[in-house]
Design a protein around this motif. Structure first.
Motif, mmCIF file in Angstrom:
data_model
loop_
_atom_site.group_PDB
_atom_site.id
_atom_site.type_symbol
_atom_site.label_atom_id
_atom_site.label_comp_id
_atom_site.label_asym_id
_atom_site.label_seq_id
_atom_site.Cartn_x
_atom_site.Cartn_y
_atom_site.Cartn_z
ATOM 1 N N PRO A 1 5.318 0.737 -8.915
ATOM 2 C CA PRO A 1 4.004 0.329 -8.434
ATOM 3 C C PRO A 1 3.208 -0.529 -9.410
ATOM 4 O O PRO A 1 2.056 -0.821 -9.151
ATOM 5 N N MET B 1 3.146 -3.398 -0.601
ATOM 6 C CA MET B 1 2.284 -2.282 -0.231
ATOM 7 C C MET B 1 1.027 -2.735 0.502
ATOM 8 O O MET B 1 0.497 -2.005 1.351
ATOM 9 N N ASP B 2 0.546 -3.929 0.177
ATOM 10 C CA ASP B 2 -0.716 -4.433 0.735
ATOM 11 C C ASP B 2 -0.478 -4.951 2.154
ATOM 12 O O ASP B 2 -0.363 -6.151 2.406
ATOM 13 N N LEU C 1 -5.402 -1.755 -2.195
ATOM 14 C CA LEU C 1 -4.527 -0.766 -1.580
ATOM 15 C C LEU C 1 -5.314 0.463 -1.154
ATOM 16 O O LEU C 1 -6.066 1.038 -1.947
ATOM 17 N N LYS D 1 -5.220 4.455 0.463
ATOM 18 C CA LYS D 1 -4.347 5.615 0.291
ATOM 19 C C LYS D 1 -3.230 5.617 1.328
ATOM 20 O O LYS D 1 -2.091 5.990 1.035
ATOM 21 N N GLU E 1 -1.813 2.989 2.722
ATOM 22 C CA GLU E 1 -0.816 1.977 2.358
ATOM 23 C C GLU E 1 0.100 2.480 1.250
ATOM 24 O O GLU E 1 1.324 2.267 1.292
ATOM 25 N N VAL E 2 -0.470 3.146 0.271
ATOM 26 C CA VAL E 2 0.335 3.693 -0.822
ATOM 27 C C VAL E 2 1.263 4.782 -0.295
ATOM 28 O O VAL E 2 2.447 4.853 -0.655
ATOM 29 N N LYS E 3 0.755 5.615 0.587
ATOM 30 C CA LYS E 3 1.567 6.703 1.141
ATOM 31 C C LYS E 3 2.742 6.150 1.942
ATOM 32 O O LYS E 3 3.874 6.638 1.823
ATOM 33 N N TYR F 1 4.239 3.265 1.605
ATOM 34 C CA TYR F 1 5.203 2.654 0.677
ATOM 35 C C TYR F 1 6.048 3.731 -0.015
ATOM 36 O O TYR F 1 7.276 3.630 -0.070
ATOM 37 N N VAL G 1 -0.203 10.861 -3.783
ATOM 38 C CA VAL G 1 -1.149 9.767 -3.578
ATOM 39 C C VAL G 1 -2.489 10.088 -4.240
ATOM 40 O O VAL G 1 -3.096 9.233 -4.902
ATOM 41 N N PHE H 1 -4.266 -2.247 -10.342
ATOM 42 C CA PHE H 1 -2.849 -1.994 -10.085
ATOM 43 C C PHE H 1 -1.951 -2.516 -11.194
ATOM 44 O O PHE H 1 -1.005 -1.854 -11.625
#
Length: 222
Positions: A149, A158-159, A166, A168, A170-172, A174, A195, A215
């Motif tokens: 990441p 991810m975006d 980002l 939460k 989107e991160v989850k 990915y 997350v 990031f």
């Protein structure tokens, strides 16, 4: 007054002596190295590892991702992560500080032994089976390296809505795809906890998003 001066002098000398004693660092021993190394680990990489953790004090094992056979009972027990290798992101304090320090510049197929002092492990508090002020020993096998990441490529992947930050969700999404790609079993509760931990560390302005700057920025303390 003479007593006060003596006390102050003693305190100053004590501070000076402490400053002259370097903090203990991680001892790294390379137990096995591949003939060819196409890529070395750097901060931000995701590493797939098998590991075993021991207390230096008595040699007892407190964690292992491998199946461990209990010879007294002739049974195989899954010690940690259900006997599967574990994904770990280097350099973001996802694990103890000693791992971040001891696993840089590592090759796939390499095996290292890390001896980690308490200050870079679980310190004065300890954790679970690990007593306070414990020096830890880890045998770590690196199986795979992937862009983690911290890479621009991962950020773009991810975006999902191209807004340069980002959420939460989107991160989850990915992380779930990455874990499923490699056969790791992680439930929604574990994903949510991961997350939340990432956002606690990376969302510096606490606005609920991780910006491109947050990031990719490498913190000095890492």
């Amino acid at each position: 007054m003479a007593v006060l001066r003596a006390v102050l002098l003693g305190a100053l000398l004590g501070c000076a002596a402490a400053a002259l004693i370097p903090a203990a660092d991680v001892k790294v021993e390379v137990l096995q190295k591949p003939f060819l190394c196409h890529r070395r680990t750097k901060w931000g990489d995701m590493m797939l590892v098998h590991y075993e953790g021991f207390l230096q004090s008595d040699g007892s094992m407190f964690h292992s991702t491998r199946d461990v056979t209990d010879s007294s009972k002739h049974v195989t027990r899954h010690k940690h992560n259900n006997g599967q290798p574990m994904w770990f992101t280097l350099g973001i304090r996802e694990a103890i500080k000693g791992w971040d320090k001891g696993l840089k510049d590592m090759c796939v197929g390499e095996k290292r032994k890390l001896t980690i002092p308490p200050a870079l492990a679980y310190g004065k508090e300890g954790k679970g089976k690990i007593p306070p002020e414990s020096t830890l020993i880890f045998n770590i096998d690196l199986l795979e390296i992937r862009n983690g990441p911290r890479s621009h490529e991962s950020f773009q992947e991810m975006d999902l809505n191209d807004d340069w930050k980002l959420s939460k969700q989107e991160v989850k999404i990915y992380l779930k795809k990455e874990f499923e790609k490699h056969g790791a079993v992680v439930n929604d509760t574990q994903h949510d906890a991961l997350v939340e931990d990432i956002f606690d560390k990376e969302d510096e302005d606490s606005d609920g998003f991780i910006s491109a700057r947050e990031f990719t920025y490498k913190h000095d303390e890492l």
